[in-house]
Design a protein around this motif. Structure first.
Motif: not given
Length: 641
Positions: A479-487, A526-537
């Motif tokens: 619920h804080k940091v996750e990695v997503r992979l798809a193909g 990443a969701h460091p807190n309930p107010r912020i979403d950060v991503y890299g793809y």
């Protein structure tokens, strides 16, 4: 409070009765002297003032008594729940339920549980669940810091046995705990999938209506002129031979503002039926212009009905929804698609998705950890006819015959190509939710179809295409940091990727010739807190070659090495630039910040940087490439979340 927990059931009933009688007697004793004073004064206006003040005081006292009664009811419910967990009660405890508490029946007590108190939402596992009505001798319990006990009478509607996700009205059916969980509703990934809100919930008899959506104002600044707004159409990225390659572009719009509506009702204690409708203004009408009105057309995104039965663990969906090939994050569940948090409306190069008509059948096993799905979906074949003469889907072949692959829509259908199709796409998926992570494997069958004819005779042709792939969500920090992979890889399935590479071309004799393709995405969110979403793809999509030549020396098909690319690097060159797309990649980073959140809804802002590159198949003069850098900005108001 400890005193009340030690009381027996009969003692509690007597105490409640005494409180009720005492409040009545107190009210009577208080009002008598007030009436006497009013009459003695002999002043009508003064009497009215005194009476009104005393009535207000009595009402305030009654409210305080009512609050005391409610508090007592909650304490009693908590005491009963504790006894049940300790094995001292014969009631059945059902976890993951609606949050309403119906106490066990006792002699002479059934009629006493008529009072109800509403609970806006109950916290379960970090996700919000709205309370639902229950019936019967079962004891439900709520968990989490904001849990409230709710009492329902015997005449209330039956409860659905289990609830997943955010609210009872939202998604139904058990889910296994996998460390990933349903979308946190406020995140942009959930908004893209069709999340519903906490506010805007209406009850019309046995049916609940829930609103969702947002108002959106987004902009993009890019170093190439691609006139598609925040929807990236990578196939239109210009090469240096076009003047658009040498100019910057800024564009903004509110066209991707969205509204959704869900209607949901309980069929019985184990099953529900629901309808979901999601719309935006993403379509361009014939009267749309960028100089005055910017009048974009209202369009259907999703529109489907769903039936879920938690007794036999069966789920059915019919209507337009995200294709079952779209990666998910838990089970095989609508509105739980794993979609990028990006601002761009086309999401990400290499993303597998489509929204189309489907009939989906899903069964889950092993306490909702293993899910099997079969979906029959609307087919379309995206053809490339480079080298051929294509007149509204009638393609002239080198031998003089005509291959009919599509026809432009007529009547109430827009004037654009619709391919000939002989059968629906068939998609199968298996999803696994162990205690850590979500994993999927999937396959698809597709059947490109056309007719080749000359005057007086002809024949039909059908090819078999398809492929397979999968996805996973890895909760590095749950619920804080996750990695997503798809193909996804195969032949004849290019349209299921964001870049819209072709599914097929034609052989020189007219038969469909499916094109091999591959697409993949990877991201860290990443969701460091309930107010912020950060991503890299990072995303990638590529198409293979399928080409042919004829006796006269003509070149046909996709990626033919004899095509001329001599003019691709010279502005306004007349030497030619065929340049069939070989691959497109995109790398992007971004963040969202929710700076207002309350009963009025949520206001959030996002920023994104993206770099894309398009490479072409080599021909005469080599294989050109082009690139594009973009800055996206977005503001959203979510009134229902």
């Amino acid at each position: 409070m400890l005193f009340f927990r030690s009381l027996s059931g009969s003692t509690v009933l007597r105490a409640r009765t005494l409180l009720f009688v005492g409040s009545v007697l107190a009210t009577s004793s208080l009002t008598a002297p007030y009436f006497n004073v009013a009459h003695a004064a002999g002043d009508d206006s003064a009497s009215l003032d005194v009476l009104e003040k005393q009535m207000a005081r009595i009402q305030a006292q009654q409210m305080e008594l009512q609050k005391t009664l409610v508090s007592m009811q909650k304490q009693i419910a908590a005491h009963r729940a504790a006894l049940t967990h300790g094995g001292k009660s014969g009631s059945t405890v059902r976890h993951g339920g609606s949050g309403h508490i119906t106490p066990p029946s006792e002699a002479g007590e059934e009629s006493q549980w008529a009072a109800t108190t509403p609970a806006e939402h109950l916290a379960t596992g970090g996700h919000t669940t709205t309370a639902m009505n229950t019936r019967g001798p079962h004891l439900h319990h709520a968990t989490g810091p904001d849990a409230e006990a709710v009492f329902s009478g015997a005449d209330d509607k039956p409860d659905v046995e289990a609830v997943i996700g955010h609210r009872a009205e939202d998604i139904i059916s058990h889910l296994a705990e996998n460390g990933v969980g349903p979308h946190p509703r406020e995140t942009v990934g959930a908004q893209a999938a069709g999340a519903l809100g906490d506010h805007g919930v209406f009850h019309m008899g046995p049916v609940s209506l829930i609103l969702g959506g947002f108002l959106d104002a987004s902009t993009v600044l890019e170093n190439r002129h691609v006139p598609s707004g925040t929807f990236n159409y990578w196939q239109a990225m210009p090469y240096p031979n076009e003047s658009r390659y040498h100019t910057n572009n800024f564009e903004g719009s509110a066209r991707y503002s969205r509204i959704s509506l869900m209607a949901r009702g309980n069929v019985d204690a184990h099953s529900t039926i629901s309808g979901f409708y999601e719309m935006d203004f993403g379509a361009g009408a014939a009267t749309t212009d960028a100089y005055e009105s910017n009048s974009y057309a209202f369009r259907m995104r999703q529109l489907y009905l769903a039936y879920d039965n938690s007794d036999i663990n069966f789920h059915f969906l019919a209507g337009q929804a995200w294709t079952m090939l779209t990666p998910g994050r838990i089970g095989i569940t609508p509105r739980q698609e794993s979609l990028p948090e990006t601002i761009e409306a086309s999401m990400l190069a290499g993303q597998t998705w489509a929204r189309q008509l489907q009939f989906r059948f899903v069964e889950d096993f092993f306490k909702h950890r293993l899910w099997l799905g079969l979906s029959i979906e609307n087919p379309q074949t995206l053809y490339d006819t480079t080298g051929f003469t294509n007149n509204d889907g009638a393609v002239r072949l080198p031998n003089g015959r005509i291959a009919t692959i599509s026809s432009n829509g007529t009547g109430l259908t827009n004037d654009a190509p619709f391919s000939n199709e002989i059968a629906p796409d068939v998609i199968a998926k298996v999803a696994w939710d162990p205690s850590w992570g979500h994993y999927e494997a999937e396959g698809i069958l597709h059947f490109p179809h056309d007719r080749v004819a000359t005057e007086g005779q002809g024949h039909n042709n059908t090819a078999i295409a398809g492929g397979g792939g999968g996805s996973m969500v890895l909760p590095v920090i749950p619920h804080k940091v996750e990695v997503r992979l798809a193909g996804l890889a195969g032949v004849g399935i290019g349209r299921y990727g964001s870049v819209l590479l072709p599914d097929a071309t034609l052989k020189a004799t007219g038969e469909p010739d499916p094109i091999p393709s591959v697409q993949a995405t990877g991201g860290i969110i990443a969701h460091p807190n309930p107010r912020i979403d950060v991503y890299g793809y990072f995303g990638y999509q590529a198409a293979g070659r399928r080409y042919s030549s004829y006796g006269t020396g003509g070149a046909y098909g996709y990626g033919n090495p004899t095509y001329s690319n001599l003019g691709c690097g010279i502005e306004l060159s007349t030497l030619g630039c065929t340049a069939n797309t070989r691959s497109v990649m995109e790398a992007t980073i971004g963040a969202w910040y929710r700076f207002f959140k309350g009963k009025y809804g949520t206001v959030e802002a996002g920023a994104q940087l993206a770099y894309s590159r398009r490479d072409a198949w080599k021909g005469q003069g080599g294989g050109p490439d082009t690139n594009m850098s973009q800055i996206f900005l977005d503001f959203r108001y979510l009134p229902f979340q």
